[in-house]
Design a protein around this motif. Sequence first.
Motif, PDB file in Angstrom:
ATOM      1  N   LEU A 137      -8.422   1.268   7.545  1.00  0.00           N
ATOM      2  CA  LEU A 137      -9.475   0.294   7.862  1.00  0.00           C
ATOM      3  C   LEU A 137     -10.804   0.654   7.212  1.00  0.00           C
ATOM      4  N   VAL A 138     -11.189   1.910   7.341  1.00  0.00           N
ATOM      5  CA  VAL A 138     -12.481   2.340   6.792  1.00  0.00           C
ATOM      6  C   VAL A 138     -12.477   2.235   5.266  1.00  0.00           C
TER       7      VAL A 138
ATOM      8  N   VAL B  12       1.354  -3.390  11.965  1.00  0.00           N
ATOM      9  CA  VAL B  12       0.197  -2.516  11.722  1.00  0.00           C
ATOM     10  C   VAL B  12       0.606  -1.380  10.787  1.00  0.00           C
ATOM     11  N   VAL B  13       1.754  -0.773  11.053  1.00  0.00           N
ATOM     12  CA  VAL B  13       2.248   0.327  10.218  1.00  0.00           C
ATOM     13  C   VAL B  13       2.461  -0.152   8.783  1.00  0.00           C
ATOM     14  N   ARG B  14       3.080  -1.317   8.636  1.00  0.00           N
ATOM     15  CA  ARG B  14       3.353  -1.859   7.294  1.00  0.00           C
ATOM     16  C   ARG B  14       2.062  -2.132   6.533  1.00  0.00           C
ATOM     17  N   LEU B  15       1.123  -2.803   7.190  1.00  0.00           N
ATOM     18  CA  LEU B  15      -0.138  -3.164   6.533  1.00  0.00           C
ATOM     19  C   LEU B  15      -0.981  -1.937   6.203  1.00  0.00           C
ATOM     20  N   ALA B  16      -1.106  -1.018   7.154  1.00  0.00           N
ATOM     21  CA  ALA B  16      -1.911   0.190   6.923  1.00  0.00           C
ATOM     22  C   ALA B  16      -1.290   1.047   5.824  1.00  0.00           C
ATOM     23  N   GLY B  17       0.033   1.208   5.850  1.00  0.00           N
ATOM     24  CA  GLY B  17       0.713   1.993   4.819  1.00  0.00           C
ATOM     25  C   GLY B  17       0.544   1.389   3.442  1.00  0.00           C
ATOM     26  N   ALA B  18       0.685   0.069   3.342  1.00  0.00           N
ATOM     27  CA  ALA B  18       0.532  -0.608   2.051  1.00  0.00           C
ATOM     28  C   ALA B  18      -0.905  -0.505   1.548  1.00  0.00           C
ATOM     29  N   LEU B  19      -1.862  -0.652   2.445  1.00  0.00           N
ATOM     30  CA  LEU B  19      -3.265  -0.560   2.055  1.00  0.00           C
ATOM     31  C   LEU B  19      -3.616   0.850   1.589  1.00  0.00           C
TER      32      LEU B  19
END
Length: 134
Positions: free
Chosen positions: A10-11, A80-87
């Motif tokens: 996020l940051v 959340v895991v998928r999006l954060a990992g990809a980002l």
Amino acid sequence: MDPTLVVTALVAGASSVATGALEASGANLYRGLKGRLRHLFHGKPEAETALAQFERKPEMWQAPLHDAVRETGAAKEDEVVRLAGALLALLEPGTGASPAVNTGSGAIAQGPGAVAAGERGVAIGGDVSDSIIV
């Protein structure tokens, strides 16, 4: 996923969006992650406030945001895991920031060097010789 990785995503995403350093696909990942967290935090005032405020003062709101992610269980939610990992993989490709993701009774290893073992499984790495009894 560790709540710290969600907050890191996020940051880093917020910073990259603010400076224009993130391409459209990355910006969409960031907005998707933030939107999913907003949905999961709905009705939890402290979590909602931390998510709403962290972009303005990340150094002040990282700890409350981390607590919110941990306390709501958001870091265990598949999307959340998928999006954060990809980002993270997009923003920090050399860090191996794609963690193993537990899904149901199995696990999925994502990214270079990741290892995952399913329920009652054993993951063995490195140089293994001789007999292994499990």
